[in-house]
Scaffold this active site. Structure first.
Site, short mmCIF file in Angstrom:
data_model
loop_
_atom_site.label_atom_id
_atom_site.label_comp_id
_atom_site.label_asym_id
_atom_site.label_seq_id
_atom_site.Cartn_x
_atom_site.Cartn_y
_atom_site.Cartn_z
N CYS A 91 0.83 -1.21 0.00
CA CYS A 91 0.00 0.00 0.00
C CYS A 91 0.87 1.26 0.00
CB CYS A 91 -0.92 -0.02 1.22
SG CYS A 91 -1.85 1.49 1.49
N CYS A 94 -0.13 3.97 2.54
CA CYS A 94 0.23 3.54 3.90
C CYS A 94 1.66 3.95 4.24
CB CYS A 94 0.10 2.02 4.04
SG CYS A 94 -1.57 1.38 3.81
#
Length: 335
Positions: A91, A94
Site C-alpha cells: 500500500c 500507507c
C-alpha cells in the site's frame, strides 16, 4: 470545555461498535478506573519512598497480531487511547501515513499508543473491524471502537484528530495516557490532564444511556435536556448520535449498499447507506453520497436528504475539515 461528542470530529460515535473481546463498555471503563487507581497508589507509594515517578513502560509503537490483539489493544485501551493503523506492505499511501503516525506517537510521549496491524497477515482482525480499504485508522478507548479516518491524511489533520481523541479519552472516559518507553518528557510543571468540570446530571444520564446501548432512553434523555436548554450543543450532538445508531440497528451493510447502488433515485436507500457509511468511519463517502443525492432531487425529497446531511454534520462536528468541505459542496449543488 468543548462539547463532548464533537471533540472527536472524525467520528466520535461513543459505543457505535463494541469490540468482541470486550463484554461491555462499562466493564472496560471499570478496568480503566481500577488501573488508574492502582497507578495512583503506586505513584503515591513511590513518592513517599523518595522514588522518581516512572512511566507505565508500554511501547509507544507496537506491531499487533491476532495473538497479541487482546493485550496490546483491548486491555491497553483501559490505560491509554490506542490508535490502530491498518496497513499493508503493497500500500503506497500507507507508506506515507504510517511514518507520520509513528512520529506523532513518539511526540505525544505516552498520551496515545500506536498499534500497527498488517491486514495481509491479520485478515481476521481486519474483517472484524470492517476494513474495506487502507490505510484506515481507528482508535480504541476503554474497549470502545471509534473510527477516525480512511486514506492518507496530512500531518496537520492527523494531529487535530489525535488531539480530539485525547480529549475524548480524558473527559469522557477519564483515561489519561501517562507514560511509555520513548518520546520526549512532558514539560516541567505541565498539568497531567485537563481540568474536568462537574457534569449536568441530566446530561450525564443521557450519556450513560447511550454508552449502555439504551438508544430510546438516550434519545428521550437528550430531548429532555434540550427542552430545558435549547442551546446545549453537547445534547444536540448526543441526540444526533443516538438517532443515527437507532436508525442503523438491524441493517445489513451489504444489502443496504446493494439497494443504494441498484437505484440511485431511491432516497431511503441512499439515506440508509449514508448512515452506515458514517458509522463505519467512511465519512467522506457518507457526505459525498448525500451531497450527490441532493443534487439529483427536488422538493420534499431534497429537503429530507439535506436535513439528514446536516444531522450527520452534527455527529462529526463543525470543525472537522470534511464537514467544511461537504458544506461547500452542498452549497454548490443548492445554489
Amino acid at each position: 470545555m468543548q462539547p463532548r461528542n464533537s471533540r472527536l470530529n472524525s467520528a466520535a460515535l461513543r459505543g457505535a461498535v463494541d469490540l468482541a473481546a470486550v463484554k461491555a463498555a462499562g466493564e472496560a471503563a471499570q478496568k480503566a478506573e481500577q488501573a488508574r487507581a492502582e497507578r495512583a497508589r503506586q505513584a503515591a507509594a513511590g513518592e513517599a519512598a523518595g522514588e522518581a515517578p516512572a512511566g507505565t513502560g508500554y511501547p509507544l509503537v507496537v506491531d499487533v497480531t491476532e495473538d497479541t490483539f487482546e493485550a496490546e489493544v483491548v486491555q491497553r485501551s483501559t490505560e491509554v487511547p490506542v490508535v490502530v493503523d491498518f496497513w499493508a506492505e503493497w500500500c503506497g499511501p500507507c507508506k506515507q501515513l504510517s511514518p507520520v503516525l509513528e512520529r506523532l506517537a513518539e511526540e505525544y510521549a505516552g498520551r496515545i499508543v500506536l498499534a500497527k496491524i498488517d491486514v495481509d497477515a491479520n485478515q481476521l482482525i481486519a474483517q472484524q473491524f470492517g476494513i474495506q480499504g487502507i490505510p484506515a485508522v481507528m482508535a480504541v478507548v476503554a474497549g470502545q471502537l471509534v473510527p477516525l479516518f480512511q486514506g492518507a491524511e496530512n500531518e496537520a489533520n492527523v494531529r487535530k484528530v489525535l488531539d480530539q481523541l485525547i480529549l475524548v479519552a480524558e473527559q469522557r472516559f477519564g483515561i489519561v495516557g501517562t507514560g511509555g518507553t520513548g518520546g520526549a518528557p512532558a514539560e516541567e510543571g505541565a498539568p497531567d490532564a485537563a481540568p474536568r468540570r462537574p457534569e449536568d446530571p441530566a446530561l450525564a444520564a443521557a450519556h450513560d444511556a447511550l454508552d449502555q446501548g439504551d438508544l430510546g432512553g438516550a434519545i428521550q434523555a437528550y430531548r429532555n435536556v434540550l427542552a430545558e436548554q435549547p442551546g446545549n450543543t453537547e445534547a444536540k450532538v448526543g441526540l444526533a448520535q443516538a438517532q443515527l445508531l437507532q436508525r442503523v440497528e438491524g441493517l445489513d451493510l451489504q444489502t443496504v449498499r446493494a439497494a443504494a447502488a441498484a437505484d440511485p433515485k431511491d432516497i431511503e436507500a441512499q439515506l440508509r447507506a449514508a448512515d452506515l457509511d458514517l458509522v463505519g468511519g467512511h465519512v467522506e463517502d457518507a457526505f459525498g453520497r448525500l451531497v450527490s443525492t441532493v443534487g439529483k432531487t427536488f422538493g420534499e425529497d431534497r429537503d429530507a436528504v439535506r436535513l439528514r446531511l446536516l444531522e450527520l454534520f452534527e455527529v462529526i462536528g463543525p470543525d472537522d475539515p470534511r464537514v467544511t468541505a461537504a458544506r461547500q459542496a452542498l452549497a454548490r449543488v443548492l445554489f
